[in-house]
Structure formats: C-alpha cells, structure tokens
Design a protein around this motif. Structure first.
Motif: not given
Ligand SMILES: *Cc1c(COP(=O)(O)O)cnc(C)c1O
Length: 467
Positions: A246, A276-278, A280-281, A283
């Motif tokens: 991110k 899944q937090h890996h 993040q960003g 997009e």
C-alpha cells in the motif's frame, strides 16, 4: 503407432503413474547421479528405424528415472514447490491430446474463453480487483518481462517500440536486493540495462523502506533519469521478504510510476482470509503475478498474470494493426505475452479448482504454514541450531552450530546440506544472508504430512551430529 497400440501403452502408463504417485517416498528426493552419467547411457545419434515402445519405456525406467529429482516427493523442501495434483495431470492428458495452439480466439474459442473465466476465478480467490483482466503466462519471469516492457512504453510515451531507446534518458526501476533475478534478466532483455536497477534499502525485516524509495526517486529525477517502474515483492525467493504494497502504491500513483507485484510463490497463500492483508493496496498497482504452478497444485507451467489496464499490455505487445484483427470483440491472447503460440493451460486450472474447490486448496496451504511455524519453533529450541529468518508463509531459514570436528560455521552448514541431500531422505537448499550460509526450509508439497516434516528434521539432526 496405431490407436490400438496407443490404448495398450497408455493404459500401462496410467498404472505406472499411479504406482509412482503411491511409491514416490521410496525414491531419494534429489537425483543421486553424477554429471554426465545419464548422457553416457544415451546413443549419440537418433535411430534410423523406429523402435518398439516397450524398448523406449524400458530405457525410460532404467536410464531416465535415476536422473530425476522428485519434485512430487512429499519431503521436497528445497527451492519452492512445483506441485502436480492428479486433477492437473488428467487435464494435461487432454491438453496433450487436443494439442491446441490458442494464439487467437478463433484457433480454439474454448481455450480463450476458459482462460478468461478461470483467470477471473483465480483473481477472486486471491483478491484481485474485479475490473482487472488476466492471462496465463508460462512463468512469472515472462509476466515480469511483460510488465517491464509495458512500464518502458508508458514512460517513453509509447514510442520505444517504434524508434528504440536511442537518445532516451535512462529509465530507472526500483526493487530491493531481495527481488528475484528475473527482474535483472528482464532489464537486460528490454534493452534498459541492469545498471539502471535502483536497489532500495530495506527495513529490519527486509521489506522495502518506502522513505528510501521516495528519496531514490527524487534523487534520480534530479540527475535526469526517468523513474519508470517499481517491482514490489510479496514473498521474495531468498527468505520470503514482503514489501509494503500500500505504501509503495501511494508513491507509485503520486509519481506516476508503473507498479508490478511479484508474488510468484506466496500469491497462492492469498486465498486464505488470514493472509489477505498482504494484498492491501493492490488497487494501486498496475499488474500482479503469482504461480499456481508452485503452490496451488496446477502443474508447471501456469503463471497467473493480472493487469489493471489490459490496453497498456496489448498496446505494448500487439503485433498486428487494428484492421487485421480476425474477430471483433474477442480476446486474442497472442497480444498479451512474449510468444505467439500458446498452450491451452486454462483446462488444468479449471480441473483443479473444480476438483478440489477453494476449501481443499486452502486447507493444504494452511497446513503448510502451520507446520512451518511449528517446525521453526522446534528447531529454534534445539541446542546446536538457530533460526536465522523467521517463517514467512511456509519458508524459514536456519543454521547449525559446528560440532567439535569443525570450526567454520559456513563450511559446516554447506557440508550439512550436501550430506542431507546426498542421503536423499529429504531435500533442502541454501542461501546466503549477510555472508552467512543458511539452510532454507520451504514446506509446500500437496501430499506432505506433519510426519514427513518431523522425520526429515530428525534426519537432519542425526546427520549433523555425525558430521
Ligand atoms: C519462483 C519465483 C520467480 C520465478 O518464477 P518462474 O515462474 O520460474 O519464472 C519469480 N519471483 C519469485 C518471487 C519467485 O518465487
């Protein structure tokens, strides 16, 4: 060979393959032959008259098999895995029988439409934004090469494909020292020069330091270079380093720099909600690659390459003017990669995802990650051993303290790996961290059990003691 003979031999091969799958634990994991040993048993020229299949298959068993390193061995803990599940093998039989070249939609509409659909499935499973597009490449190296070419075209106003890089200010690409060697190779192939890789400093966990990234970009601009691309890693090869996606994505957007994400190995683990937090960003990135052929049981080769804006990829790689396109409104995958001809790889994705379902694949990967943590705890608590890098996904590294017969730690650890692999009960590989030889342990075979892990560790301990 006529079809009757084909039937006869193929049935036998299926039996042989099933026996192999059941008995693979009996083989030494890494092939035990010496260089040249296989070649010495092969004839120097091709036969003029055809030979009986029994003869060929007999030689396969006696000459070729000893030279095989068993990637499908549940105690293969070297490199990263390359799994081949039964579902995938069945699909490969059909792919092989159809022998499709899926370069255009028209050269097999099912190949193209199945690839679009299964890539969308994979994208949903790992958390790729819904409006991205996907293509199956042979390897992550190819996907990364495509990304670097796209970044090059974007940064040079889409003109390098036409006029080359003459008189162009050098383009800079940003990675950490943990990044995969395929990036250096791509820089060379793209005509950008490996010296124009800017290695960005890392934090204490070896992820990219974003402040250092910003400074590197500023510095390069001041010196007249053109910052063109960033490659972020989720699970780098050496020790599984993770870059902060991110924070990097925010800089990439602000500076208008192409961002590619290399998650070749660890990308499969993104199907777990707890990982899944890996993502993040994501997009904020332009492209993303992971290899289902590593950890998802869809056998080599199958690399999932996602792009935010497919037009930029196609614009970079298309080989025909618009008016020569054979069909309107369809995808011609020849414009999405390096090669023209391409295999129908989507069938094995479809077979594995339908046959196992997300649930089973999640369970396999979750087990591997859990066992990795458990094993690292055990090794860390064992006298004479230390954990060098903590588990990232299903990988950690450790080293042994030399016993009384040895003094140099590096030499001792190198000897230990050699001895372990020569015995063949299990297979481990090394890397070097800050000048230290360390042993990587990567759990990932689909059929691996905790017992395989435990007994392999016992094996390593015994060999270390006797060294
Ligand atoms: C394995 C790996 C690669 C290269 O994969 P290929 O598909 O063999 O090209 C690239 N990056 C990372 C992080 C890897 O683990």
């Amino acid at each position: 060979m006529n079809t009757n003979d084909f039937r006869k031999h193929a049935y036998k091969l299926v039996d042989w393959i099933a026996d192999y799958m059941e008995g693979v634990r009996e083989y030494p994991v890494r092939s035990q032959v010496k260089p040249g040993e296989i070649a010495a048993q092969l004839t120097d020229s091709p036969p003029f008259q055809g030979e009986a299949f029994e003869q060929i298959f007999g030689d396969f068993k006696s000459i070729i098999m000893p030279g095989i390193t068993h990637w499908q061995h549940p105690r293969f803990f070297a490199y990263f895995p390359a799994n081949s599940t039964p579902e995938s093998q069945l699909a490969e039989m059909l792919i092989s029988a159809l022998g499709v070249n899926g370069m255009l939609w028209e050269t097999s509409p099912a190949a193209t439409e199945l690839e679009e659909k299964t890539m969308s499935w994979l994208g949903q499973m790992v958390g790729i934004p819904q409006d991205w597009s996907g293509v199956i490449q042979d390897t992550a190296s190819s996907a990364t090469f495509c990304a670097i070419l796209t970044a090059r075209e974007k940064a040079t106003g889409w003109k390098t494909n036409s006029v080359g890089l003459y008189q162009q200010a050098p383009l800079k690409f940003y990675v950490t020292r943990e990044a995969h060697s395929s990036i250096e190779k791509a820089m060379k192939m793209a005509g950008l020069g490996k010296e124009h890789i800017h290695f960005v400093a890392t934090d204490n966990k070896r992820g990219m330091d974003v402040n250092a990234l910003q400074l590197a970009i500023n510095e390069d601009r001041e010196q007249g270079f053109i910052p063109a691309g960033i490659i972020a890693c989720i699970g780098a090869t050496g020790i599984g380093a993770i870059d902060p996606l991110k924070a990097i994505g925010i800089i990439a957007q602000k500076e208008d720099i192409y961002l590619h994400v290399d998650a070749a190995w660890a990308g499969s683990a993104m199907i777990l909600p707890e990982q899944q937090h890996h993502m993040q960003g994501i997009e904020l990135a332009d492209s993303y690659v992971f290899n289902p052929h590593k950890w998802m049981g869809i056998q080599f080769d199958c690399s999932a390459h996602f792009v935010r804006n497919k037009e930029t990829l196609i614009r970079t790689l298309t080989i025909l003017p618009e008016y020569l396109k054979s069909n309107e409104g369809v995808t011609d995958y020849r414009d999405w990669g390096i090669q023209l001809g391409r295999k129908m790889r989507a069938l094995k994705v479809w077979f594995v995802l339908r046959g196992q379902g997300t649930a089973q694949i999640q369970q396999t990967i979750r087990n591997h990650i859990q066992w990795t943590n458990e094993l690292a705890n055990i090794i860390g608590a064992t006298e004479g051993f230390e954990i060098v890098t903590q588990p990232r996904f299903a990988l950690f590294s450790f080293r042994a303290t030399p016993n009384a017969n040895h003094t140099s730690s590096n030499e001792f650890n190198d000897l230990l790996i050699k001895a372990v692999n020569n015995e063949g009960y299990t297979y481990l590989t090394r890397t070097v961290i800050d000048g230290q030889s360390v042993i990587r342990w990567s759990i990932g075979h689909t059929n691996c059990t905790w017992k395989d892990v435990e007994s392999s560790w016992e094996n390593v301990k015994t060999i270390a003691k006797d060294l």
